[in-house]
Design a protein around this motif. Structure first.
Motif, PDB file in Angstrom:
ATOM      1  N   ILE A  31       0.872  -1.188   0.000  1.00  0.00           N
ATOM      2  CA  ILE A  31       0.000   0.000   0.000  1.00  0.00           C
ATOM      3  C   ILE A  31       0.905   1.232   0.000  1.00  0.00           C
ATOM      4  O   ILE A  31       1.379   1.664   1.053  1.00  0.00           O
ATOM      5  N   PRO A  32       1.174   1.832  -1.162  1.00  0.00           N
ATOM      6  CA  PRO A  32       2.200   2.878  -1.270  1.00  0.00           C
ATOM      7  C   PRO A  32       1.957   4.107  -0.394  1.00  0.00           C
ATOM      8  O   PRO A  32       2.922   4.785  -0.024  1.00  0.00           O
ATOM      9  N   ILE A  33       0.716   4.400  -0.057  1.00  0.00           N
ATOM     10  CA  ILE A  33       0.438   5.594   0.740  1.00  0.00           C
ATOM     11  C   ILE A  33       0.970   5.453   2.159  1.00  0.00           C
ATOM     12  O   ILE A  33       1.194   6.452   2.853  1.00  0.00           O
ATOM     13  N   VAL A  34       1.216   4.225   2.620  1.00  0.00           N
ATOM     14  CA  VAL A  34       1.752   4.002   3.969  1.00  0.00           C
ATOM     15  C   VAL A  34       3.271   4.206   3.923  1.00  0.00           C
ATOM     16  O   VAL A  34       3.984   3.472   3.248  1.00  0.00           O
ATOM     17  N   LYS A  35       3.735   5.192   4.665  1.00  0.00           N
ATOM     18  CA  LYS A  35       5.149   5.575   4.633  1.00  0.00           C
ATOM     19  C   LYS A  35       5.920   5.139   5.859  1.00  0.00           C
ATOM     20  O   LYS A  35       7.140   4.966   5.804  1.00  0.00           O
TER      21      LYS A  35
END
Length: 279
Positions: free
Chosen positions: A98-102
């Motif tokens: 999930i790319p939005i999770v940094k």
């Protein structure tokens, strides 16, 4: 250059889940959601944000991810995981997709002062780093000694100290916070958020002159390339409006570090959290 708020929160208020919101914090006993913040961002000239967990529940991540997917101004999510959980690696494998999770954070300020020294905690945070995530360190000054040992044990892990490590601004106390924060900053992989300072000052009577000496310490320690602007909205509303927070930081930068404005107000957050906004 985009302006990024590297630290803000959302919640649907629940007196049980949000028991940390005490009676003296009445303004926080309501829902705070993206539409509420978006108005403030437009007025203040802020282009994007990083939303940070406010609840230590797995559901918090789902809640924040869904908000980020629906509101493009949310550029990144710092969620919650228990670094001691036997499910940690399985969870990280899922969030890696999930790319939005940094990155992730745990509310260490609510834990015993030796929490960051525990082997299982350090192993968990190390695993978070191996999966490519950052880690936010939320502590009180009395926990800085433990944070120093954590930082030394994780030389490759991108770490960021939230809220200047909450110095005792209200009491005008500098030490031992200042000396310890300077020691922490010697590790080049550690950043610091210029956030949360208003609520560590006198909520009703603080002035920029009260907080600027603490900013001085942070800039002397971390330099302009490792400091991230954050509003800590809506918690900041206990002491200041969104525009007051941003203006106080900008006025300090204009006075002392004008050349650092693009970095502190955006570039550093983009680099640290690997945000999609480009320069």
């Amino acid at each position: 250059m985009p302006v990024i708020d590297a630290h803000q929160h959302f919640w649907i208020y629940d007196p049980i889940k949000d028991a940390w919101i005490t009676d003296e914090m009445q303004i926080l006993k309501q829902n705070y959601l993206p539409d509420d913040l978006h108005k403030e961002l437009k007025q203040a000239g802020v282009d994007g944000t990083v939303v940070v967990q406010a609840s230590t529940r797995d559901q918090e991540n789902t809640f924040l991810i869904q908000l980020a997917q629906a509101h493009p101004f949310i550029q990144g999510v710092v969620g919650w995981v228990d670094p001691c959980s036997h499910l940690l690696e399985e969870q990280l494998q899922i969030y890696q997709q999930i790319p939005i999770v940094k990155g992730f954070r745990h509310i260490v300020q609510s834990e015993p002062d030796d929490y960051l020294l525990r082997k299982q905690v350090q192993l968990g945070i190390a695993m978070i780093g191996r999966y490519g995530f950052t880690y936010d360190i939320l502590i009180y000054p009395r926990q800085l000694a433990a944070a120093l040992q954590l930082v030394e044990s994780l030389p490759e892990q991108p770490l960021v100290v939230d809220h200047l490590a909450k110095p005792l601004i209200r009491n005008k106390q500098m030490e031992p916070w200042a000396s310890q924060i300077k020691m922490l900053a010697q590790a080049s992989h550690v950043y610091c958020k210029l956030s949360g300072w208003a609520t560590e000052a006198d909520w009703q009577q603080w002035t920029p002159e009260d907080v600027y000496p603490y900013f001085d310490v942070i800039f002397d320690a971390f330099g302009s390339t490792r400091i991230l602007f954050g509003s800590d909205w809506p918690v900041c509303l206990l002491a200041a409006s969104y525009s007051q927070i941003k203006q106080t930081v900008e006025q300090y930068l204009l006075r002392y570090y004008s050349e650092a404005i693009p970095a502190v107000m955006g570039q550093n957050a983009i680099r640290f959290y690997r945000l999609p906004v480009s320069s």
